[in-house]
Each structure stands twice: as C-alpha cells, then as structure tokens.
Design an enzyme around this catalytic site. Structure first.
Site, mmCIF file in Angstrom:
data_model
loop_
_atom_site.group_PDB
_atom_site.id
_atom_site.type_symbol
_atom_site.label_atom_id
_atom_site.label_comp_id
_atom_site.label_asym_id
_atom_site.label_seq_id
_atom_site.Cartn_x
_atom_site.Cartn_y
_atom_site.Cartn_z
ATOM 1 N N CYS A 1 7.405 -1.574 5.321
ATOM 2 C CA CYS A 1 7.143 -1.717 3.898
ATOM 3 C C CYS A 1 8.369 -2.316 3.254
ATOM 4 O O CYS A 1 9.487 -1.993 3.625
ATOM 5 C CB CYS A 1 6.857 -0.344 3.315
ATOM 6 S SG CYS A 1 6.666 -0.374 1.546
ATOM 7 N N ARG B 1 9.606 4.690 3.650
ATOM 8 C CA ARG B 1 8.396 5.358 3.130
ATOM 9 C C ARG B 1 7.575 6.112 4.183
ATOM 10 O O ARG B 1 6.460 5.712 4.525
ATOM 11 C CB ARG B 1 7.482 4.326 2.434
ATOM 12 C CG ARG B 1 8.008 3.881 1.112
ATOM 13 C CD ARG B 1 7.045 2.969 0.414
ATOM 14 N NE ARG B 1 6.163 3.658 -0.486
ATOM 15 C CZ ARG B 1 5.401 3.037 -1.388
ATOM 16 N NH1 ARG B 1 5.414 1.734 -1.463
ATOM 17 N NH2 ARG B 1 4.632 3.721 -2.194
ATOM 18 N N ARG C 1 -2.353 -7.226 -6.360
ATOM 19 C CA ARG C 1 -2.610 -5.871 -5.877
ATOM 20 C C ARG C 1 -2.618 -4.880 -7.036
ATOM 21 O O ARG C 1 -3.290 -3.854 -6.946
ATOM 22 C CB ARG C 1 -1.516 -5.442 -4.884
ATOM 23 C CG ARG C 1 -1.572 -6.178 -3.561
ATOM 24 C CD ARG C 1 -0.595 -5.565 -2.588
ATOM 25 N NE ARG C 1 -0.667 -4.118 -2.689
ATOM 26 C CZ ARG C 1 0.346 -3.294 -2.476
ATOM 27 N NH1 ARG C 1 1.520 -3.765 -2.145
ATOM 28 N NH2 ARG C 1 0.188 -1.998 -2.592
ATOM 29 N N LYS D 1 -4.344 1.755 -11.565
ATOM 30 C CA LYS D 1 -4.488 1.574 -10.106
ATOM 31 C C LYS D 1 -4.209 2.887 -9.378
ATOM 32 O O LYS D 1 -4.973 3.294 -8.515
ATOM 33 C CB LYS D 1 -3.504 0.503 -9.619
ATOM 34 C CG LYS D 1 -3.364 0.447 -8.116
ATOM 35 C CD LYS D 1 -2.412 -0.632 -7.648
ATOM 36 C CE LYS D 1 -0.974 -0.190 -7.521
ATOM 37 N NZ LYS D 1 -0.654 0.673 -6.353
ATOM 38 N N ASN D 2 -3.116 3.540 -9.753
ATOM 39 C CA ASN D 2 -2.697 4.718 -8.982
ATOM 40 C C ASN D 2 -3.532 5.960 -9.274
ATOM 41 O O ASN D 2 -3.353 6.995 -8.629
ATOM 42 C CB ASN D 2 -1.208 5.013 -9.227
ATOM 43 C CG ASN D 2 -0.316 4.004 -8.508
ATOM 44 O OD1 ASN D 2 -0.805 3.169 -7.748
ATOM 45 N ND2 ASN D 2 0.981 4.081 -8.758
ATOM 46 N N ASP E 1 8.400 2.458 -10.621
ATOM 47 C CA ASP E 1 7.536 1.273 -10.719
ATOM 48 C C ASP E 1 7.868 0.405 -11.936
ATOM 49 O O ASP E 1 7.250 -0.643 -12.129
ATOM 50 C CB ASP E 1 6.056 1.688 -10.758
ATOM 51 C CG ASP E 1 5.561 2.138 -9.391
ATOM 52 O OD1 ASP E 1 6.286 1.965 -8.402
ATOM 53 O OD2 ASP E 1 4.432 2.677 -9.321
ATOM 54 N N ARG F 1 -0.647 0.989 1.774
ATOM 55 C CA ARG F 1 -0.233 2.294 2.282
ATOM 56 C C ARG F 1 -1.089 3.430 1.729
ATOM 57 O O ARG F 1 -1.288 4.450 2.387
ATOM 58 C CB ARG F 1 1.217 2.565 1.912
ATOM 59 C CG ARG F 1 2.206 1.658 2.551
ATOM 60 C CD ARG F 1 3.584 2.003 2.058
ATOM 61 N NE ARG F 1 3.847 3.430 2.227
ATOM 62 C CZ ARG F 1 4.257 3.996 3.350
ATOM 63 N NH1 ARG F 1 4.485 3.253 4.398
ATOM 64 N NH2 ARG F 1 4.442 5.294 3.417
HETATM 65 C C1 UD1 Z 1 3.259 6.509 -5.314
HETATM 66 C C2 UD1 Z 1 2.720 5.329 -6.067
HETATM 67 C C3 UD1 Z 1 3.782 4.235 -6.170
HETATM 68 C C4 UD1 Z 1 5.072 4.805 -6.765
HETATM 69 C C5 UD1 Z 1 5.504 6.073 -6.028
HETATM 70 C C6 UD1 Z 1 6.676 6.773 -6.679
HETATM 71 C C7 UD1 Z 1 0.360 5.408 -5.561
HETATM 72 C C8 UD1 Z 1 -0.801 4.814 -4.867
HETATM 73 N N1 UD1 Z 1 1.548 4.847 -5.364
HETATM 74 O O1 UD1 Z 1 3.580 6.085 -3.987
HETATM 75 O O2 UD1 Z 1 3.279 3.206 -7.006
HETATM 76 O O3 UD1 Z 1 6.099 3.850 -6.631
HETATM 77 O O4 UD1 Z 1 4.416 7.015 -5.971
HETATM 78 O O5 UD1 Z 1 6.377 7.056 -8.008
HETATM 79 O O6 UD1 Z 1 0.215 6.341 -6.322
HETATM 80 N N2 UD1 Z 1 8.365 10.602 1.089
HETATM 81 C C9 UD1 Z 1 8.741 11.261 2.243
HETATM 82 N N3 UD1 Z 1 7.759 11.775 3.052
HETATM 83 C C10 UD1 Z 1 6.439 11.676 2.754
HETATM 84 C C11 UD1 Z 1 6.065 11.014 1.555
HETATM 85 C C12 UD1 Z 1 7.055 10.493 0.745
HETATM 86 O O7 UD1 Z 1 9.923 11.371 2.544
HETATM 87 O O8 UD1 Z 1 5.613 12.154 3.510
HETATM 88 C C13 UD1 Z 1 9.408 10.014 0.199
HETATM 89 C C14 UD1 Z 1 9.287 8.500 0.054
HETATM 90 O O9 UD1 Z 1 9.917 7.825 1.111
HETATM 91 C C15 UD1 Z 1 9.957 8.263 -1.284
HETATM 92 C C16 UD1 Z 1 9.590 9.525 -2.071
HETATM 93 O O10 UD1 Z 1 9.184 10.481 -1.117
HETATM 94 O O11 UD1 Z 1 11.355 8.200 -1.126
HETATM 95 C C17 UD1 Z 1 8.481 9.336 -3.084
HETATM 96 O O12 UD1 Z 1 7.400 8.680 -2.457
HETATM 97 P P1 UD1 Z 1 5.891 8.992 -2.858
HETATM 98 O O13 UD1 Z 1 5.838 9.714 -4.160
HETATM 99 O O14 UD1 Z 1 5.207 9.609 -1.699
HETATM 100 O O15 UD1 Z 1 5.300 7.529 -3.069
HETATM 101 P P2 UD1 Z 1 3.809 7.134 -2.836
HETATM 102 O O16 UD1 Z 1 2.943 8.320 -3.070
HETATM 103 O O17 UD1 Z 1 3.683 6.388 -1.561
#
Ligand code: UD1
Length: 419
Positions: free
Chosen positions: A117, A122, A398, A22-23, A306, A93
């Site tokens: 969320c 996030r 999902r 998925k990711n 995850d 998201r």
């Molecule tokens: C992706 C995965 C999700 C997985 C996560 C962490 C996809 C579609 N989803 O989510 O399944 O659980 O990685 O492995 O690939 N953060 C910030 N600012 C930002 C972005 C992120 O502070 O602009 C923080 C988040 O709150 C979190 C951390 O960074 O604490 C990691 O999040 P992130 O790696 O961005 O998760 P996703 O990419 O949303």
C-alpha cells in the site's frame, strides 16, 4: 489513462452538494451480508471503491439492484461463495470488511491479504486477532486469511492502535455472535457510529458507538431495513480547502458540520471564514493572505489523516512557517515530492513536514500517488499559475464523486482527458 488538467488562478464561487461518505458506504455494503433479507441503502456515492465493493458482493452471490437516484437494494439470501479474491482486494483494502460478516453469518471466509500500500505497511492483525478472540480458527495460507467458526462468541477486545475498519469488522461480527462483546479503545469516527445505527436498524444490539467502548450483545439473526448514508466529511473539507487556497466564496450543502469540528477549527486559525448556516449547509470564504497552521493528525475527534495532504497545500500558500505531523500512518508524505514540483517549500523529517509558505505555486505535470494525495494535487493546481497536469487520476475516482464537474460548477478551469 485519464489525466486531469487544471488551469489555476480562478477564485471558486457557487454552491455544490456533498456526496454520501465513502467510508460509511463501504462498511454498510459489507454489513448487508449479515442478513438474508433485503436491505436498501441510499445516498451512495458514485465511486470506484463503491463499485469494487459491489463487485465483491456480487462474487459472494449478492443480488444487487442499482437505481441511480434511489440507491442500492441488496438481497443476500443466496450468498454461496465466501472467497474475496486478490484481484479485488489488492485494489481496495477495505474489502477486508466482508470478513467479519461472512464468518458471523456463514461460519467461513477466505480473504486475500491486502498486500502493499502506498501509505505504509497497514497491517490487518487486529481484525484477525479480534476474530480469534471470538473463537474463529484462522490460518494464513497462500496469501489468504482463512477463517472458520461454527458460531462466534462474545469477547472483550482491546484495539491498539485505534483502527477504523478493525472496529467496524469486529462490531459486525459481534452483532451475530453468542453473548456480549466489548470493544475497547474503539474508533470513534462518525462512520463507525453510522454503521452502528444501521446495524441497530437491522436488529443488532449495539451501545456506545461514537465512544471508545462499544458494547455489542449478539442476536440470532438480523433483518432487512433501509438506511441513508451520512455525508462525506472528507469531501466537504477538501472543498473547504479549495475555497481557501483560491480565495473564493463557496457554499456546501447536504453535509454535516458537526463531524468537522477539528478541520473547521484549523481552517479558522488560518483565517478562513466559515459560516455554518445550519448543520447541513456551510459557507466558506477566505482572505489573502492565509495564515500558517500547525497540526497533528489523530484518530477522530482529532484532525483526520485523510486531510493532511490537503492542509499541506494550504500551508504551502500561507504567509509563514508551519509544521504538520502525521501520527496515524507511516510514509504518508508521498505527495510532498509532487507538490515540490509546483514550487512548494516542504521539508520532511520522518513523520514531520516543515512547510515554508511561498508566494505562489507554478503549474507542472505531476503524478497522483494515492487517493488523498491526488486531491492535494488538484487543490495545488487550482491555486497555481498556469497548467497542472495530473496523471494516475484513477486514485481520485476511488474517493471523490465527479470532482471535476463539481469544481467546474464552482468556476474552476479543470478538464479530464483520456489517453
Ligand atoms: C480507515 C479509512 C481511511 C483512513 C483511516 C484512518 C476506511 C475505508 N478507510 O482506514 O480512509 O485514512 O481509517 O483514519 O474507512 N493498524 C494496525 N493493525 C490493524 C489495523 C490497523 O496496526 O489490524 C494501524 C494502521 O497501520 C494505522 C492505524 O492502525 O497505522 C490506523 O489504521 P486504520 O484505522 O485501521 O485505517 P483503515 O481502517 O484501514
């Protein structure tokens, strides 16, 4: 609304194939927006999030042909709408992934802010700041991120904390920017590497994906290509835990053991026997009792967040006490209160869960709170005595393709009911 009913106590046995990740699929679909030529993607999993991303592309003007067996073909020559509406973004998201490609190729994007969320706040500030550094003008207006740029230009961007979709969004944007972009403290997840490979097939010039520094030399345009999505490592490990907690013996095919080093190490610590027959084929069997394992979630190559909920189930059934620490997301222990309903003895202190193994779990009605939490409830139900009824199973659709069919094929007593 659909429910899943699991009657536990059957050791899983048999062989099942693992689906595409998925990711990796979601960013690849978004990346097709970077070219007006046809792109073909295969090994796409049948998942609600994938349907949502296809719906979003459709709204932008993509022409999409779906072949159940062969994959999807996408033609983005007529993209004419640059808005990702709240109704779609709030259900997923990862919709934010269209922002980088739209700004890079069309000079504009209007993306709804994702909003609340279940697993913490996030934010998407790093996606926004990164695009700003590349010269985009960005404003927040009526709940939408409005981004504009004549042509993005290369920049040096430090990502803190490490962000998976943030790295992917900026890598896609940089592929068409003017000059060199350097992403520092970039995510190293296999899904990021898969996206870079796909983009390079489209003509991008990306080096270093899979390490924490990714260098992207922007090109004028990208072309059509074909790409096969990598196997889903989280689905693979979820089935491994299913074999462990039911003391079964299963074989998973079409997967990739190399992307699972940390989960395999932790499962082995708990006594699970894992035989890597070749990188794509893994046999898993488990003794009784299981041993408790301590772990801390981390960005790749660390233990994936995850899989945290699934490992809580394993530790709940292990002989002894263990500690699981969640460092990636705040508030990602929503499933604990549901697991407690089944008799698990888990005590949460902030981002730390102290798990006291119990002899057995007992089936009960429970409610899924997010995608991976719902997988943990299915696993707990498979191991529990009696029936576990899981409501709000749309969360599981999902991210897990035909989970009840795959589990049935392994001998589980699991049914879906509607209403
Ligand atoms: C992706 C995965 C999700 C997985 C996560 C962490 C996809 C579609 N989803 O989510 O399944 O659980 O990685 O492995 O690939 N953060 C910030 N600012 C930002 C972005 C992120 O502070 O602009 C923080 C988040 O709150 C979190 C951390 O960074 O604490 C990691 O999040 P992130 O790696 O961005 O998760 P996703 O990419 O949303």
């Amino acid at each position: 609304m659909d429910k899943i009913i699991v009657r536990g106590g059957h050791a899983l046995r048999g062989t099942i194939p693992i689906s595409g990740a998925k990711n990796a699929t979601l960013p690849a679909l978004a990346a097709t927006l970077l070219t007006g030529e046809r792109v073909h993607l295969s090994n796409i999993p049948h998942l609600k999030d994938v349907t949502t991303m296809l719906e979003l592309l459709g709204q932008h003007g993509s022409a999409i042909t779906i072949d159940e067996k062969l994959g999807v073909e996408i033609d983005n020559s007529q993209v004419n709408n640059f808005r990702a509406p709240y109704d779609l973004v709030r259900t997923m998201r990862a919709s934010i992934l269209v922002m980088g490609p739209l700004v890079a190729r069309h000079g504009q994007a209007e993306i709804s802010l994702p909003g609340g969320c279940a697993i913490g706040s996030r934010p998407v500030n790093l996606h926004i700041e990164g695009l700003r550094k590349m010269g985009a003008q960005i404003s927040l207006d009526e709940g939408y991120i409005r981004a504009k740029a004549k042509r993005l230009r290369g920049a040096r961007i430090y990502l803190n904390p490490v962000t998976v979709t943030g790295t992917e969004n900026l890598m896609m944007a940089a592929a068409l920017a003017d000059g060199r972009t350097v992403l520092e403290n970039a995510a190293r997840e296999p899904e990021v590497t898969d996206l870079a490979i796909f983009l390079n097939k489209m003509g991008a010039r990306i080096q270093g994906a899979g390490t924490s520094t990714i260098i992207i030399d922007g090109v004028e345009e990208l072309r059509g290509t074909q790409h096969r999505i990598i196997p889903d490592r989280i689905e693979t490990a979820t089935f491994m835990v299913a074999a462990a907690v039911t003391h079964g013996d299963i074989t998973l095919t079409d997967t990739d053991a190399e992307s699972l080093e940390s989960p395999i190490q932790k499962l082995r610590e708990s006594g699970v026997v894992i035989e890597i027959q070749d990188a794509g084929r893994i046999r898993v069997s488990a003794p009784d009792p299981l041993l408790p394992v301590n772990l801390e979630t981390c960005p790749y190559p660390g233990f994936p967040t995850d899989l945290q909920a699934q490992m809580l189930v394993l530790d709940s059934l292990a002989q002894g006490v263990s500690v699981i620490t969640e460092t990636v997301f705040e508030n990602r222990f929503m499933h604990v209160s549901e697991l407690q309903r089944l008799g698990a003895d888990i005590r949460v202190h902030g981002n730390v869960a102290e798990v006291h193994g119990v002899d057995h779990l007992l089936g009960a009605p429970v409610m899924a709170t997010d995608l991976r939490a719902s997988a943990s409830l299915v696993l707990a139900g498979l191991a529990a005595e009696g029936a576990t009824t899981i409501s709000r199973v749309y969360h599981i659709d999902r991210g897990y393709e035909r989970i009840e069919e795959k589990l049935q094929a392994l001998g589980a007593d699991i049914q879906r009911t509607s209403g």
